[in-house]
Design a protein around this motif. Structure first.
Motif, PDB file in Angstrom:
ATOM      1  N   ASN A 131       9.482  21.798  12.361  1.00 42.36           N
ATOM      2  CA  ASN A 131       8.137  21.973  12.901  1.00 42.36           C
ATOM      3  C   ASN A 131       7.139  22.343  11.813  1.00 42.36           C
ATOM      4  OD1 ASN A 131       8.981  21.401  15.501  1.00 42.36           O
ATOM      5  ND2 ASN A 131       9.265  23.552  16.076  1.00 42.36           N
ATOM      6  N   ASN A 132       7.570  23.209  10.882  1.00 44.19           N
ATOM      7  CA  ASN A 132       6.668  23.620   9.808  1.00 44.19           C
ATOM      8  C   ASN A 132       6.377  22.477   8.843  1.00 44.19           C
ATOM      9  OD1 ASN A 132       6.636  26.145  10.929  1.00 44.19           O
ATOM     10  ND2 ASN A 132       8.057  27.056   9.468  1.00 44.19           N
ATOM     11  N   VAL A 133       7.359  21.601   8.629  1.00 41.47           N
ATOM     12  CA  VAL A 133       7.122  20.418   7.786  1.00 41.47           C
ATOM     13  C   VAL A 133       6.107  19.491   8.449  1.00 41.47           C
ATOM     14  CG1 VAL A 133       8.177  18.326   6.841  1.00 41.47           C
ATOM     15  CG2 VAL A 133       9.379  20.518   6.657  1.00 41.47           C
ATOM     16  N   ILE A 134       6.205  19.343   9.769  1.00 45.05           N
ATOM     17  CA  ILE A 134       5.244  18.518  10.505  1.00 45.05           C
ATOM     18  C   ILE A 134       3.839  19.109  10.381  1.00 45.05           C
ATOM     19  CG2 ILE A 134       4.540  17.736  12.801  1.00 45.05           C
ATOM     20  CD1 ILE A 134       7.508  17.556  13.522  1.00 45.05           C
ATOM     21  N   ILE A 135       3.738  20.432  10.514  1.00 47.62           N
ATOM     22  CA  ILE A 135       2.449  21.104  10.366  1.00 47.62           C
ATOM     23  C   ILE A 135       1.904  20.921   8.955  1.00 47.62           C
ATOM     24  CG2 ILE A 135       1.311  23.358  10.354  1.00 47.62           C
ATOM     25  CD1 ILE A 135       3.207  24.194  12.595  1.00 47.62           C
ATOM     26  N   LEU A 136       2.801  21.000   7.950  1.00 47.88           N
ATOM     27  CA  LEU A 136       2.403  20.773   6.558  1.00 47.88           C
ATOM     28  C   LEU A 136       1.815  19.379   6.392  1.00 47.88           C
ATOM     29  CD1 LEU A 136       2.507  21.540   3.481  1.00 47.88           C
ATOM     30  CD2 LEU A 136       4.773  20.482   3.457  1.00 47.88           C
ATOM     31  N   ILE A 137       2.469  18.368   6.951  1.00 49.73           N
ATOM     32  CA  ILE A 137       1.997  16.981   6.843  1.00 49.73           C
ATOM     33  C   ILE A 137       0.638  16.827   7.528  1.00 49.73           C
ATOM     34  CG2 ILE A 137       2.483  14.604   7.526  1.00 49.73           C
ATOM     35  CD1 ILE A 137       5.461  15.251   7.229  1.00 49.73           C
ATOM     36  N   ILE A 138       0.459  17.485   8.674  1.00 51.23           N
ATOM     37  CA  ILE A 138      -0.835  17.437   9.370  1.00 51.23           C
ATOM     38  C   ILE A 138      -1.925  18.035   8.484  1.00 51.23           C
ATOM     39  CG2 ILE A 138      -2.147  18.359  11.328  1.00 51.23           C
ATOM     40  CD1 ILE A 138       0.420  18.206  12.976  1.00 51.23           C
ATOM     41  N   GLY A 139      -1.632  19.171   7.836  1.00 56.91           N
ATOM     42  CA  GLY A 139      -2.596  19.793   6.942  1.00 56.91           C
ATOM     43  C   GLY A 139      -2.963  18.894   5.777  1.00 56.91           C
ATOM     44  N   ILE A 140      -1.949  18.246   5.173  1.00 59.88           N
ATOM     45  CA  ILE A 140      -2.207  17.318   4.062  1.00 59.88           C
ATOM     46  C   ILE A 140      -3.062  16.147   4.532  1.00 59.88           C
ATOM     47  CG2 ILE A 140      -1.127  15.690   2.459  1.00 59.88           C
ATOM     48  CD1 ILE A 140       1.272  17.559   2.311  1.00 59.88           C
ATOM     49  N   THR A 141      -2.741  15.631   5.722  1.00 56.42           N
ATOM     50  CA  THR A 141      -3.488  14.493   6.270  1.00 56.42           C
ATOM     51  C   THR A 141      -4.947  14.847   6.481  1.00 56.42           C
ATOM     52  OG1 THR A 141      -1.495  13.695   7.389  1.00 56.42           O
ATOM     53  CG2 THR A 141      -3.615  12.832   8.159  1.00 56.42           C
ATOM     54  N   ILE A 142      -5.194  16.047   7.024  1.00 58.92           N
ATOM     55  CA  ILE A 142      -6.575  16.489   7.237  1.00 58.92           C
ATOM     56  C   ILE A 142      -7.298  16.628   5.904  1.00 58.92           C
ATOM     57  CG2 ILE A 142      -8.022  18.397   8.042  1.00 58.92           C
ATOM     58  CD1 ILE A 142      -5.948  18.921  10.211  1.00 58.92           C
ATOM     59  N   GLY A 143      -6.623  17.231   4.912  1.00 57.74           N
ATOM     60  CA  GLY A 143      -7.238  17.415   3.603  1.00 57.74           C
ATOM     61  C   GLY A 143      -7.563  16.100   2.921  1.00 57.74           C
ATOM     62  N   VAL A 144      -6.599  15.166   2.911  1.00 60.60           N
ATOM     63  CA  VAL A 144      -6.825  13.852   2.289  1.00 60.60           C
ATOM     64  C   VAL A 144      -7.855  13.056   3.074  1.00 60.60           C
ATOM     65  CG1 VAL A 144      -5.745  11.649   1.701  1.00 60.60           C
ATOM     66  CG2 VAL A 144      -4.513  13.782   1.283  1.00 60.60           C
ATOM     67  N   GLY A 145      -7.741  13.081   4.409  1.00 62.89           N
ATOM     68  CA  GLY A 145      -8.689  12.341   5.244  1.00 62.89           C
ATOM     69  C   GLY A 145     -10.108  12.807   5.031  1.00 62.89           C
ATOM     70  N   THR A 146     -10.287  14.117   4.852  1.00 60.99           N
ATOM     71  CA  THR A 146     -11.627  14.654   4.606  1.00 60.99           C
ATOM     72  C   THR A 146     -12.221  14.090   3.323  1.00 60.99           C
ATOM     73  OG1 THR A 146     -11.068  16.722   5.751  1.00 60.99           O
ATOM     74  CG2 THR A 146     -12.945  16.769   4.255  1.00 60.99           C
ATOM     75  N   SER A 147     -11.402  13.962   2.287  1.00 63.83           N
ATOM     76  CA  SER A 147     -11.889  13.472   0.995  1.00 63.83           C
ATOM     77  C   SER A 147     -12.273  12.002   1.037  1.00 63.83           C
ATOM     78  CB  SER A 147     -10.825  13.694  -0.086  1.00 63.83           C
ATOM     79  OG  SER A 147      -9.687  12.872   0.140  1.00 63.83           O
ATOM     80  N   LEU A 148     -11.773  11.256   2.027  1.00 64.64           N
ATOM     81  CA  LEU A 148     -12.034   9.815   2.106  1.00 64.64           C
ATOM     82  C   LEU A 148     -13.172   9.460   3.057  1.00 64.64           C
ATOM     83  CD1 LEU A 148      -8.343   8.503   2.212  1.00 64.64           C
ATOM     84  CD2 LEU A 148      -9.870   8.672   0.224  1.00 64.64           C
ATOM     85  N   LEU A 149     -13.707  10.437   3.764  1.00 59.49           N
ATOM     86  CA  LEU A 149     -14.782  10.167   4.726  1.00 59.49           C
ATOM     87  C   LEU A 149     -16.079   9.821   4.009  1.00 59.49           C
ATOM     88  CD1 LEU A 149     -14.226  13.033   7.336  1.00 59.49           C
ATOM     89  CD2 LEU A 149     -13.745  10.594   7.643  1.00 59.49           C
ATOM     90  N   ASP A 150     -16.881   8.989   4.640  1.00 59.81           N
ATOM     91  CA  ASP A 150     -18.204   8.665   4.121  1.00 59.81           C
ATOM     92  C   ASP A 150     -19.209   9.699   4.619  1.00 59.81           C
ATOM     93  OD1 ASP A 150     -17.399   6.345   2.798  1.00 59.81           O
ATOM     94  OD2 ASP A 150     -17.570   5.141   4.623  1.00 59.81           O
ATOM     95  N   PRO A 151     -20.080  10.178   3.740  1.00 61.99           N
ATOM     96  CA  PRO A 151     -21.038  11.209   4.142  1.00 61.99           C
ATOM     97  C   PRO A 151     -22.032  10.697   5.184  1.00 61.99           C
ATOM     98  CG  PRO A 151     -20.870  11.045   1.759  1.00 61.99           C
ATOM     99  CD  PRO A 151     -20.166   9.853   2.318  1.00 61.99           C
ATOM    100  N   ALA A 152     -22.465  11.596   6.058  1.00 63.47           N
ATOM    101  CA  ALA A 152     -23.494  11.270   7.040  1.00 63.47           C
ATOM    102  C   ALA A 152     -24.870  11.425   6.390  1.00 63.47           C
ATOM    103  CB  ALA A 152     -23.365  12.191   8.250  1.00 63.47           C
ATOM    104  N   ARG A 153     -25.883  11.066   7.112  1.00 66.32           N
ATOM    105  CA  ARG A 153     -27.247  11.221   6.621  1.00 66.32           C
ATOM    106  C   ARG A 153     -27.758  12.628   6.930  1.00 66.32           C
ATOM    107  NH1 ARG A 153     -28.306   7.720   2.687  1.00 66.32           N
ATOM    108  NH2 ARG A 153     -27.554   5.635   3.234  1.00 66.32           N
ATOM    109  N   GLU A 154     -28.759  13.062   6.182  1.00 63.40           N
ATOM    110  CA  GLU A 154     -29.327  14.393   6.375  1.00 63.40           C
ATOM    111  C   GLU A 154     -29.891  14.549   7.782  1.00 63.40           C
ATOM    112  OE1 GLU A 154     -31.592  16.401   3.096  1.00 63.40           O
ATOM    113  OE2 GLU A 154     -33.236  16.237   4.546  1.00 63.40           O
ATOM    114  N   ASN A 155     -29.590  15.702   8.394  1.00 62.33           N
ATOM    115  CA  ASN A 155     -30.030  15.969   9.763  1.00 62.33           C
ATOM    116  C   ASN A 155     -30.564  17.400   9.844  1.00 62.33           C
ATOM    117  OD1 ASN A 155     -30.399  16.330  12.493  1.00 62.33           O
ATOM    118  ND2 ASN A 155     -28.411  15.539  13.092  1.00 62.33           N
TER     119      ASN A 155
END
Length: 339
Positions: A131-155
């Protein structure tokens, strides 16, 4: 997680750790929470923030200041906040110049620090369950996914700005998630951490000079309203998230640590040293400039370095230096404040 006594050396190192946290929080891609985690005072930091509750508020408004200060672990928070404040006027200014002239070497140092953080945190983790390995993978996925997102426009919508404050404060409390980088993704990094801050300082200078003409400037007042909404959102986010983290650490320590390690590992994509800046463009195709005359950063384009270049090996040496700096911080932090 409160220390009853601290030596002068402990206090000095706590201020220096605050300086490191403040510098890390300002740099997109770096999380001040990593400094707290590796430095051995993360749990005390979270539990101290938890004390900013209704009871603390009642103590404050009733004039029981000494009890209030003791209740919130004020000595610890004061030293840490002092260090963070110092960083914004000293070390972080120097890092701004270093990133401008030696970006690859600076990012390489940060990359090494993140690697060191992952190694030393994982080393003392304990038993890894499925279970902890699965949680680790989820954390890595969130971290990597965040770095690949395109920025939004100023609001500049005040409700959205309030939300930005709540989300961006995660960089202080959640190791691996950079509040500054999140603001870039939300499109409001320049608006909230550059333009509004500059407006606030301009206001303070005008007040000292006895000039209150800004009160009748609608654009100036709008910017102050934006900054107020952002600060309120940050306060609400800081208190609410610290309570959530305190509860999860108390009841699900290993799971929480696994997620944090995943966040930190995922942030490696953000701090990858070999990257080129992608700046925001205007409608005419020219590079957009903020109120202070700086180019507005939108994202990064990453690439692999040429291994036969001298500069690449210098950067690799900086990675090693970054790794070793975490070793020193980890060794002192665990000795001074064992978890």
């Amino acid at each position: 997680m409160r220390q009853s006594t601290r030596s002068f050396t402990d206090k000095l190192f706590l201020i220096l750790k605050g300086v490191a946290m403040g510098t890390a929080n300002k740099v997109p891609g770096i999380s001040g929470g990593v400094v707290a985690y590796v430095g051995g005072f993360y749990e005390e930091f979270i539990y101290s923030l938890q004390k900013l509750n209704l009871k603390a508020f009642k103590l404050l408004i009733s004039g029981r200041y000494a009890t209030f200060f003791h209740y919130i672990n004020g000595r610890f928070l004061t030293l840490l906040i002092l260090g963070e404040a110092l960083s914004y006027f000293t070390v972080s200014k120097g890092f701004d110049l270093l990133i401008q002239y030696y970006p690859i070497l600076v990012w390489a140092t940060f990359f090494g620090m993140i690697l060191g953080s992952i190694y030393y945190i994982s080393r003392s983790y304990g038993e890894w369950t499925r279970n902890n390995v699965i949680i680790l993978i989820i954390g890595i996925t969130i971290g990597v996914g965040t770095s690949l997102l395109d920025p939004a426009r100023e609001n500049p919508n005040l409700i959205f700005v309030f939300f930005c404050g709540m989300v961006s404060i995660s960089g202080m409390t959640l190791p691996g998630l950079s509040g500054s980088f999140i603001l870039i993704l939300l499109g409001n990094y320049v608006l909230l951490l550059v333009d509004s801050i500059n407006t606030f300082f301009d206001t303070m200078v005008a007040v000292v000079q006895g000039d209150f003409s800004w009160w009748y400037d609608p654009l100036h007042m709008d910017m102050l309203a934006i900054l107020t909404s952002f600060v309120l959102g940050s306060i609400v986010g800081l208190i609410s998230l610290s309570h959530l983290l305190g509860w999860t650490i108390k009841h699900y320590r290993n799971e929480t640590n696994a997620m944090i390690i995943g966040f930190i590992a995922g942030s490696l994509g953000v701090v990858w040293p070999w990257k080129k800046e992608i700046y925001q463009l205007t409608n005419t195709g020219s590079i957009a400039i903020d109120a202070s005359g700086k180019k507005i950063l939108e994202n990064y384009s990453r690439y692999w370095p040429e291994i036969n270049e001298t500069h690449t090996w210098i950067a690799i040496i900086m990675v090693v230096i970054g790794f070793l700096s975490v070793y020193i911080l980890d060794r002192y932090g665990n000795k001074a404040n064992p978890i």
